[in-house]
Design a protein around this motif. Structure first.
Motif, PDB file in Angstrom:
ATOM      1  N   ASN A   1       0.805  -1.222   0.000  1.00 39.45           N
ATOM      2  CA  ASN A   1       0.000   0.000   0.000  1.00 39.45           C
ATOM      3  C   ASN A   1       0.838   1.272   0.000  1.00 39.45           C
ATOM      4  O   ASN A   1       0.302   2.358   0.230  1.00 39.45           O
ATOM      5  CB  ASN A   1      -0.947  -0.008   1.201  1.00 39.45           C
ATOM      6  N   CYS A   2       2.137   1.146  -0.263  1.00 32.74           N
ATOM      7  CA  CYS A   2       2.968   2.338  -0.419  1.00 32.74           C
ATOM      8  C   CYS A   2       2.496   3.133  -1.636  1.00 32.74           C
ATOM      9  O   CYS A   2       2.105   2.556  -2.654  1.00 32.74           O
ATOM     10  CB  CYS A   2       4.432   1.953  -0.585  1.00 32.74           C
ATOM     11  N   GLN A   3       2.526   4.439  -1.512  1.00 34.88           N
ATOM     12  CA  GLN A   3       2.063   5.320  -2.577  1.00 34.88           C
ATOM     13  C   GLN A   3       3.252   6.017  -3.230  1.00 34.88           C
ATOM     14  O   GLN A   3       4.041   6.681  -2.555  1.00 34.88           O
ATOM     15  CB  GLN A   3       1.096   6.365  -2.014  1.00 34.88           C
ATOM     16  N   GLU A   4       3.363   5.864  -4.555  1.00 35.86           N
ATOM     17  CA  GLU A   4       4.450   6.478  -5.307  1.00 35.86           C
ATOM     18  C   GLU A   4       3.978   7.779  -5.963  1.00 35.86           C
ATOM     19  O   GLU A   4       2.793   7.932  -6.277  1.00 35.86           O
ATOM     20  CB  GLU A   4       4.964   5.511  -6.369  1.00 35.86           C
ATOM     21  N   PRO A   5       4.891   8.711  -6.197  1.00 40.48           N
ATOM     22  CA  PRO A   5       4.497   9.998  -6.789  1.00 40.48           C
ATOM     23  C   PRO A   5       4.142   9.864  -8.271  1.00 40.48           C
ATOM     24  O   PRO A   5       4.672   9.008  -8.977  1.00 40.48           O
ATOM     25  CB  PRO A   5       5.750  10.868  -6.622  1.00 40.48           C
ATOM     26  N   PHE A   6       3.252  10.731  -8.726  1.00 41.23           N
ATOM     27  CA  PHE A   6       3.018  10.875 -10.157  1.00 41.23           C
ATOM     28  C   PHE A   6       4.254  11.511 -10.796  1.00 41.23           C
ATOM     29  O   PHE A   6       5.070  12.146 -10.123  1.00 41.23           O
ATOM     30  CB  PHE A   6       1.804  11.770 -10.421  1.00 41.23           C
ATOM     31  N   GLU A   7       4.375  11.380 -12.101  1.00 41.04           N
ATOM     32  CA  GLU A   7       5.483  12.016 -12.818  1.00 41.04           C
ATOM     33  C   GLU A   7       5.470  13.528 -12.626  1.00 41.04           C
ATOM     34  O   GLU A   7       6.519  14.177 -12.612  1.00 41.04           O
ATOM     35  CB  GLU A   7       5.402  11.676 -14.309  1.00 41.04           C
ATOM     36  N   SER A   8       4.291  14.099 -12.473  1.00 43.14           N
ATOM     37  CA  SER A   8       4.173  15.550 -12.283  1.00 43.14           C
ATOM     38  C   SER A   8       4.878  16.009 -11.018  1.00 43.14           C
ATOM     39  O   SER A   8       5.314  17.167 -10.921  1.00 43.14           O
ATOM     40  CB  SER A   8       2.698  15.950 -12.227  1.00 43.14           C
ATOM     41  N   ALA A   9       5.011  15.125 -10.036  1.00 48.92           N
ATOM     42  CA  ALA A   9       5.681  15.497  -8.792  1.00 48.92           C
ATOM     43  C   ALA A   9       7.178  15.687  -9.009  1.00 48.92           C
ATOM     44  O   ALA A   9       7.792  16.592  -8.433  1.00 48.92           O
ATOM     45  CB  ALA A   9       5.431  14.434  -7.727  1.00 48.92           C
ATOM     46  N   PHE A  10       7.772  14.852  -9.843  1.00 46.81           N
ATOM     47  CA  PHE A  10       9.213  14.947 -10.079  1.00 46.81           C
ATOM     48  C   PHE A  10       9.573  16.247 -10.793  1.00 46.81           C
ATOM     49  O   PHE A  10      10.650  16.810 -10.577  1.00 46.81           O
ATOM     50  CB  PHE A  10       9.693  13.743 -10.883  1.00 46.81           C
ATOM     51  N   ALA A  11       8.675  16.730 -11.639  1.00 43.03           N
ATOM     52  CA  ALA A  11       8.934  17.980 -12.349  1.00 43.03           C
ATOM     53  C   ALA A  11       9.092  19.142 -11.378  1.00 43.03           C
ATOM     54  O   ALA A  11       9.862  20.078 -11.624  1.00 43.03           O
ATOM     55  CB  ALA A  11       7.801  18.266 -13.335  1.00 43.03           C
ATOM     56  N   ALA A  12       8.377  19.093 -10.252  1.00 44.77           N
ATOM     57  CA  ALA A  12       8.436  20.181  -9.274  1.00 44.77           C
ATOM     58  C   ALA A  12       9.750  20.206  -8.509  1.00 44.77           C
ATOM     59  O   ALA A  12      10.029  21.166  -7.787  1.00 44.77           O
ATOM     60  CB  ALA A  12       7.272  20.058  -8.294  1.00 44.77           C
TER      61      ALA A  12
ATOM     62  N   GLY B   1      -1.851  15.486  -2.336  1.00 43.54           N
ATOM     63  CA  GLY B   1      -0.558  15.196  -2.949  1.00 43.54           C
ATOM     64  C   GLY B   1      -0.745  14.739  -4.377  1.00 43.54           C
ATOM     65  O   GLY B   1      -1.871  14.611  -4.867  1.00 43.54           O
ATOM     66  N   HIS B   2       0.368  14.476  -5.051  1.00 41.01           N
ATOM     67  CA  HIS B   2       0.326  13.952  -6.415  1.00 41.01           C
ATOM     68  C   HIS B   2       0.571  12.447  -6.354  1.00 41.01           C
ATOM     69  O   HIS B   2       1.656  11.948  -6.667  1.00 41.01           O
ATOM     70  CB  HIS B   2       1.377  14.650  -7.287  1.00 41.01           C
ATOM     71  N   TYR B   3      -0.447  11.717  -5.922  1.00 40.76           N
ATOM     72  CA  TYR B   3      -0.390  10.261  -5.854  1.00 40.76           C
ATOM     73  C   TYR B   3      -1.821   9.732  -5.835  1.00 40.76           C
ATOM     74  O   TYR B   3      -2.780  10.487  -5.772  1.00 40.76           O
ATOM     75  CB  TYR B   3       0.357   9.794  -4.596  1.00 40.76           C
ATOM     76  N   GLY B   4      -1.957   8.425  -5.835  1.00 39.16           N
ATOM     77  CA  GLY B   4      -3.282   7.838  -5.725  1.00 39.16           C
ATOM     78  C   GLY B   4      -3.575   6.862  -6.857  1.00 39.16           C
ATOM     79  O   GLY B   4      -2.748   6.651  -7.744  1.00 39.16           O
ATOM     80  N   PRO B   5      -4.758   6.231  -6.817  1.00 37.71           N
ATOM     81  CA  PRO B   5      -5.791   6.372  -5.788  1.00 37.71           C
ATOM     82  C   PRO B   5      -5.396   5.680  -4.489  1.00 37.71           C
ATOM     83  O   PRO B   5      -4.554   4.787  -4.492  1.00 37.71           O
ATOM     84  CB  PRO B   5      -7.007   5.689  -6.416  1.00 37.71           C
ATOM     85  N   GLN B   6      -6.000   6.091  -3.392  1.00 32.83           N
ATOM     86  CA  GLN B   6      -5.683   5.524  -2.090  1.00 32.83           C
ATOM     87  C   GLN B   6      -6.795   4.578  -1.655  1.00 32.83           C
ATOM     88  O   GLN B   6      -7.971   4.934  -1.663  1.00 32.83           O
ATOM     89  CB  GLN B   6      -5.500   6.639  -1.052  1.00 32.83           C
ATOM     90  N   THR B   7      -6.394   3.375  -1.252  1.00 30.89           N
ATOM     91  CA  THR B   7      -7.370   2.364  -0.829  1.00 30.89           C
ATOM     92  C   THR B   7      -7.106   1.848   0.575  1.00 30.89           C
ATOM     93  O   THR B   7      -7.855   1.000   1.072  1.00 30.89           O
ATOM     94  CB  THR B   7      -7.351   1.169  -1.794  1.00 30.89           C
ATOM     95  N   PHE B   8      -6.047   2.330   1.227  1.00 29.83           N
ATOM     96  CA  PHE B   8      -5.668   1.852   2.557  1.00 29.83           C
ATOM     97  C   PHE B   8      -5.530   3.041   3.498  1.00 29.83           C
ATOM     98  O   PHE B   8      -4.991   4.071   3.097  1.00 29.83           O
ATOM     99  CB  PHE B   8      -4.330   1.096   2.473  1.00 29.83           C
ATOM    100  N   PRO B   9      -6.012   2.962   4.722  1.00 25.37           N
ATOM    101  CA  PRO B   9      -6.636   1.814   5.391  1.00 25.37           C
ATOM    102  C   PRO B   9      -8.093   1.574   4.999  1.00 25.37           C
ATOM    103  O   PRO B   9      -8.642   0.519   5.292  1.00 25.37           O
ATOM    104  CB  PRO B   9      -6.523   2.181   6.865  1.00 25.37           C
ATOM    105  N   VAL B  10      -8.721   2.571   4.355  1.00 25.19           N
ATOM    106  CA  VAL B  10     -10.058   2.407   3.784  1.00 25.19           C
ATOM    107  C   VAL B  10     -10.049   3.090   2.426  1.00 25.19           C
ATOM    108  O   VAL B  10      -9.223   3.970   2.171  1.00 25.19           O
ATOM    109  CB  VAL B  10     -11.159   3.027   4.684  1.00 25.19           C
ATOM    110  N   PRO B  11     -10.939   2.711   1.528  1.00 29.37           N
ATOM    111  CA  PRO B  11     -10.979   3.372   0.220  1.00 29.37           C
ATOM    112  C   PRO B  11     -11.306   4.858   0.351  1.00 29.37           C
ATOM    113  O   PRO B  11     -12.207   5.246   1.088  1.00 29.37           O
ATOM    114  CB  PRO B  11     -12.085   2.617  -0.521  1.00 29.37           C
TER     115      PRO B  11
END
Length: 277
Positions: free
Chosen positions: A29-40, A233-243
């Motif tokens: 359930n680790c969340q990785e950044p979108f590519e748009s985050a690296f540009a910043a 943030g620039h990540y997702g979708p998030q499903t943990f700990p609940v959707p």
């Protein structure tokens, strides 16, 4: 007799299995950044300079017009770089330095000592706001309450080594542990901002009583209509700990509204005189 040892080994095996299962769940359930985050994190031509600090990076606006800074802590299991676009926008438009920290195992509660370390490296800042998203906000609240306690060792350390003061708490979709009492009554030079999202299904709303944010305090609660938890943030979708709930306004619009609320709050704080000369 061997049976006590067999029982002990069985208990140890069960504990290890439970720990392994939890580690697998957290890893998945680790969340990785979108590519748009690296540009910043690179040069975008807006004049904001990104410098490395201990366990993180600081966004320095071209025209740093304020001695106020913000330390931002990431949500649980989220790569801190996912918040780079938000932090960069806040720094650029507020004129305040913004420090975005990496935390051990992506859990803000495990890296509290990193906050002071990073603050010491940004010598242009003499007043600090501390905040974060979700678990990052909860960890920030603990640091904040210790820092403003005149009798705490942390407060003494801040004044002696930082020659700076912690004056504000920022909560982005954050819940606070019940053991942390947030009472701002009578503290006219202490500030708090809570930004929530209407469709956030991940965390319960943190209720800060109105009387604790009234009078001279820049205490504000803002709700982003149509926003969700991951939209901070620039990540997702998030499903943990609940959707998580579904955003109806889109990531760009939510980020703009979150940044606007935070920038207006920082600028209101900046108009107040510092207690440290």
């Amino acid at each position: 007799m061997w049976w006590p040892w067999l029982v002990l080994l069985a208990v140890v095996a069960l504990v290890l299995c439970a720990c392994l299962a939890m580690a697998v769940i957290l890893y998945k359930n680790c969340q990785e950044p979108f590519e748009s985050a690296f540009a910043a994190l690179s040069d975008t031509g807006d004049g904001v300079e990104v410098q490395e600090v201990c366990h993180g990076r600081v966004f320095l606006p071209a025209q740093q017009s304020s001695n106020l800074g913000l330390v931002y802590l990431p949500g649980a299991l989220v790569d801190a770089r996912a918040y780079a676009p938000l932090c960069r926008d806040i720094a650029n438009r507020s004129g305040c330095a913004v420090v975005l920290l990496d935390m051990p195992m992506r859990m803000a509660t495990f890296g509290m000592s990193r906050i002071s370390q990073a603050m010491r490296e940004v010598t242009s800042v003499t007043r600090w706001a501390i905040g974060g998203h979700s678990l990052g906000g909860a960890a920030a609240a603990k640091f904040f309450m210790n820092a403003i306690s005149a009798s705490s060792e942390l407060a003494i350390d801040e004044k002696r080594l930082l020659h700076a003061e912690v004056v504000a708490l920022l909560l982005h979709a954050a819940s606070v542990d019940a053991s942390v009492s947030i009472d701002l009554s009578g503290l006219r030079d202490i500030f708090a901002l809570q930004v929530l999202a209407e469709n956030d299904e991940v965390h319960a709303v943190l209720a800060i009583k109105q009387e604790k944010l009234s009078d001279g305090n820049a205490g504000v609660t803002v709700t982003i209509e149509g926003g969700n938890h991951a939209g901070f943030g620039h990540y997702g979708p998030q499903t943990f700990p609940v959707p998580d709930g579904v955003s109806t306004i889109g990531l760009a619009e939510q980020q703009t509204q979150v940044a606007d609320a935070t920038i207006n709050w920082l600028q209101a704080i900046d108009q107040r005189p510092s207690r440290i000369q």
